[in-house]
Design a protein around this motif. Sequence first.
Motif, PDB file in Angstrom:
ATOM      1  N   PHE A  26      13.091 -17.226  29.504  1.00 57.21           N
ATOM      2  CA  PHE A  26      13.685 -17.852  28.321  1.00 57.21           C
ATOM      3  C   PHE A  26      15.203 -17.668  28.284  1.00 57.21           C
ATOM      4  O   PHE A  26      15.797 -17.483  27.219  1.00 57.21           O
ATOM      5  N   ASP A  27      15.837 -17.708  29.437  1.00 56.61           N
ATOM      6  CA  ASP A  27      17.289 -17.565  29.484  1.00 56.61           C
ATOM      7  C   ASP A  27      17.951 -18.805  28.883  1.00 56.61           C
ATOM      8  O   ASP A  27      17.706 -19.930  29.319  1.00 56.61           O
ATOM      9  N   GLY A  28      18.762 -18.607  27.877  1.00 62.26           N
ATOM     10  CA  GLY A  28      19.439 -19.703  27.205  1.00 62.26           C
ATOM     11  C   GLY A  28      18.787 -20.118  25.910  1.00 62.26           C
ATOM     12  O   GLY A  28      19.435 -20.667  25.025  1.00 62.26           O
ATOM     13  N   VAL A  29      17.473 -19.866  25.786  1.00 66.38           N
ATOM     14  CA  VAL A  29      16.713 -20.299  24.596  1.00 66.38           C
ATOM     15  C   VAL A  29      17.120 -21.742  24.258  1.00 66.38           C
ATOM     16  O   VAL A  29      17.580 -22.046  23.167  1.00 66.38           O
ATOM     17  N   HIS A  30      16.945 -22.632  25.235  1.00 66.26           N
ATOM     18  CA  HIS A  30      17.361 -24.024  25.087  1.00 66.26           C
ATOM     19  C   HIS A  30      16.310 -24.828  24.325  1.00 66.26           C
ATOM     20  O   HIS A  30      15.300 -24.266  23.839  1.00 66.26           O
ATOM     21  N   CYS A  31      16.515 -26.136  24.217  1.00 63.80           N
ATOM     22  CA  CYS A  31      15.619 -26.987  23.427  1.00 63.80           C
ATOM     23  C   CYS A  31      14.187 -26.957  23.943  1.00 63.80           C
ATOM     24  O   CYS A  31      13.235 -27.000  23.155  1.00 63.80           O
ATOM     25  N   GLY A  32      14.011 -26.883  25.258  1.00 64.95           N
ATOM     26  CA  GLY A  32      12.670 -26.784  25.814  1.00 64.95           C
ATOM     27  C   GLY A  32      11.988 -25.486  25.414  1.00 64.95           C
ATOM     28  O   GLY A  32      10.806 -25.466  25.056  1.00 64.95           O
ATOM     29  N   HIS A  33      12.727 -24.382  25.481  1.00 60.13           N
ATOM     30  CA  HIS A  33      12.186 -23.095  25.054  1.00 60.13           C
ATOM     31  C   HIS A  33      11.798 -23.131  23.574  1.00 60.13           C
ATOM     32  O   HIS A  33      10.736 -22.635  23.177  1.00 60.13           O
ATOM     33  N   ARG A  34      12.661 -23.726  22.771  1.00 54.60           N
ATOM     34  CA  ARG A  34      12.407 -23.765  21.327  1.00 54.60           C
ATOM     35  C   ARG A  34      11.157 -24.592  21.017  1.00 54.60           C
ATOM     36  O   ARG A  34      10.427 -24.287  20.061  1.00 54.60           O
ATOM     37  N   ASP A  35      10.911 -25.617  21.800  1.00 50.98           N
ATOM     38  CA  ASP A  35       9.703 -26.406  21.592  1.00 50.98           C
ATOM     39  C   ASP A  35       8.463 -25.557  21.870  1.00 50.98           C
ATOM     40  O   ASP A  35       7.488 -25.591  21.104  1.00 50.98           O
ATOM     41  N   VAL A  36       8.488 -24.792  22.955  1.00 49.71           N
ATOM     42  CA  VAL A  36       7.363 -23.909  23.266  1.00 49.71           C
ATOM     43  C   VAL A  36       7.155 -22.902  22.134  1.00 49.71           C
ATOM     44  O   VAL A  36       6.022 -22.662  21.689  1.00 49.71           O
ATOM     45  N   LEU A  37       8.249 -22.315  21.647  1.00 45.72           N
ATOM     46  CA  LEU A  37       8.134 -21.283  20.614  1.00 45.72           C
ATOM     47  C   LEU A  37       7.685 -21.861  19.280  1.00 45.72           C
ATOM     48  O   LEU A  37       6.969 -21.203  18.517  1.00 45.72           O
ATOM     49  N   ALA A  38       8.092 -23.095  18.976  1.00 45.78           N
ATOM     50  CA  ALA A  38       7.624 -23.743  17.752  1.00 45.78           C
ATOM     51  C   ALA A  38       6.113 -23.963  17.825  1.00 45.78           C
ATOM     52  O   ALA A  38       5.388 -23.762  16.836  1.00 45.78           O
ATOM     53  N   ARG A  39       5.632 -24.377  18.987  1.00 41.95           N
ATOM     54  CA  ARG A  39       4.192 -24.568  19.166  1.00 41.95           C
ATOM     55  C   ARG A  39       3.452 -23.226  19.106  1.00 41.95           C
ATOM     56  O   ARG A  39       2.333 -23.130  18.588  1.00 41.95           O
ATOM     57  N   LEU A  40       4.084 -22.197  19.659  1.00 42.21           N
ATOM     58  CA  LEU A  40       3.490 -20.859  19.643  1.00 42.21           C
ATOM     59  C   LEU A  40       3.303 -20.366  18.212  1.00 42.21           C
ATOM     60  O   LEU A  40       2.217 -19.894  17.838  1.00 42.21           O
ATOM     61  N   THR A  41       4.357 -20.462  17.398  1.00 39.98           N
ATOM     62  CA  THR A  41       4.263 -19.974  16.022  1.00 39.98           C
ATOM     63  C   THR A  41       3.290 -20.812  15.199  1.00 39.98           C
ATOM     64  O   THR A  41       2.563 -20.273  14.357  1.00 39.98           O
ATOM     65  N   ALA A  42       3.256 -22.133  15.444  1.00 35.69           N
ATOM     66  CA  ALA A  42       2.320 -22.989  14.712  1.00 35.69           C
ATOM     67  C   ALA A  42       0.881 -22.621  15.055  1.00 35.69           C
ATOM     68  O   ALA A  42       0.013 -22.533  14.170  1.00 35.69           O
ATOM     69  N   ARG A  43       0.641 -22.398  16.348  1.00 34.19           N
ATOM     70  CA  ARG A  43      -0.717 -22.032  16.783  1.00 34.19           C
ATOM     71  C   ARG A  43      -1.115 -20.681  16.176  1.00 34.19           C
ATOM     72  O   ARG A  43      -2.267 -20.500  15.727  1.00 34.19           O
ATOM     73  N   ALA A  44      -0.202 -19.742  16.173  1.00 35.02           N
ATOM     74  CA  ALA A  44      -0.496 -18.421  15.610  1.00 35.02           C
ATOM     75  C   ALA A  44      -0.769 -18.514  14.111  1.00 35.02           C
ATOM     76  O   ALA A  44      -1.708 -17.896  13.597  1.00 35.02           O
ATOM     77  N   THR A  45       0.054 -19.284  13.406  1.00 39.44           N
ATOM     78  CA  THR A  45      -0.127 -19.429  11.960  1.00 39.44           C
ATOM     79  C   THR A  45      -1.470 -20.069  11.645  1.00 39.44           C
ATOM     80  O   THR A  45      -2.201 -19.625  10.748  1.00 39.44           O
TER      81      THR A  45
END
Length: 330
Positions: A26-45
Amino acid sequence: MRVIGGPDLAELPAGTGATVVTVGTFDGVHCGHRDVLARLTARATDGGLASLLVTFEPHPLEVLNPGAAPALLTTRDEKLELLESTGIDFVAIIPFTPEFARRSATEFVDDVLIGRFGMTALLVGHDHGFGRGREGDITLLRSLGASRGFSVDVVEPVSTRSGEAVSSTLVRRAIAEPALDRARELLGRSYSVRGTVVAGAARGRLLGYPTINVEPGSPRKLLPPDGVYAVQVVGSRGRFDGMMNLGGRPTFGDDRRTLEAHLFDADDDFYGERVDVAFVARLRDTVRFPDADALVAQLRRDADAARRALTAFAEPRNLNGSTHVPPSTS
């Protein structure tokens, strides 16, 4: 967000329960990374679970192939601050050592992701691979998931307007050109460097343009090519617009590569303060002037050009943050 593997918390807190996990540098935490993390948090919630990012330090290539290891888009502190804003619950930082690199993907899944972190669901990018020789590809992970009871979701890449998949490699290329607007599109923010203000030679004050000298937090941090830039500097005292010379000071015979910024409308002493310097626009190359008077005349033009670039960047209608300005040299 809590960090696992740091000095204060080595394991998930008792009672955390099952987790939804993603893995990567996750170096840079770019738009692609943020999309993965948004999906991760939604799935967890949705599942009432904890969200967890498992990442590595140092960058795996520093251990596996140091000569090919890329410069960092984000230092540890920069990355953790960016991850904080994504809403994930935990970040686990795994020390990447030669011994760890020899673990198979199956061992990593069983011992770390399931055994240590209670993973019940895994989200990965379409081209993901981990474990010895990157053997942990999608096919193997789905096979392991079927036998061990965790789901595997593959996240397709975020694409640029030209159809390229957003990646850390693409961001590094944009910064190296430098194509700052392009980097901003990929990152979703201006590229920046965090560092500490240190003492300099005080030449800028004598020229009527006092500066702060910023020492980056890591020698491995990627910097754009040498030149003069319009910048925004953020510290404990707020945000300041300014211009910065990245590189040497050839007019004074000083070839040391430094970051030296003049902040508009700021007269305070910033020594010892930690600041973030965001690169907004490149104004010109670093060049040698015949004397101090010629340099001062150019600094006036640079200041005008920097203010124009920063004004363009702040325009509300300028959604893409385009900051193209004419060169500030006469």
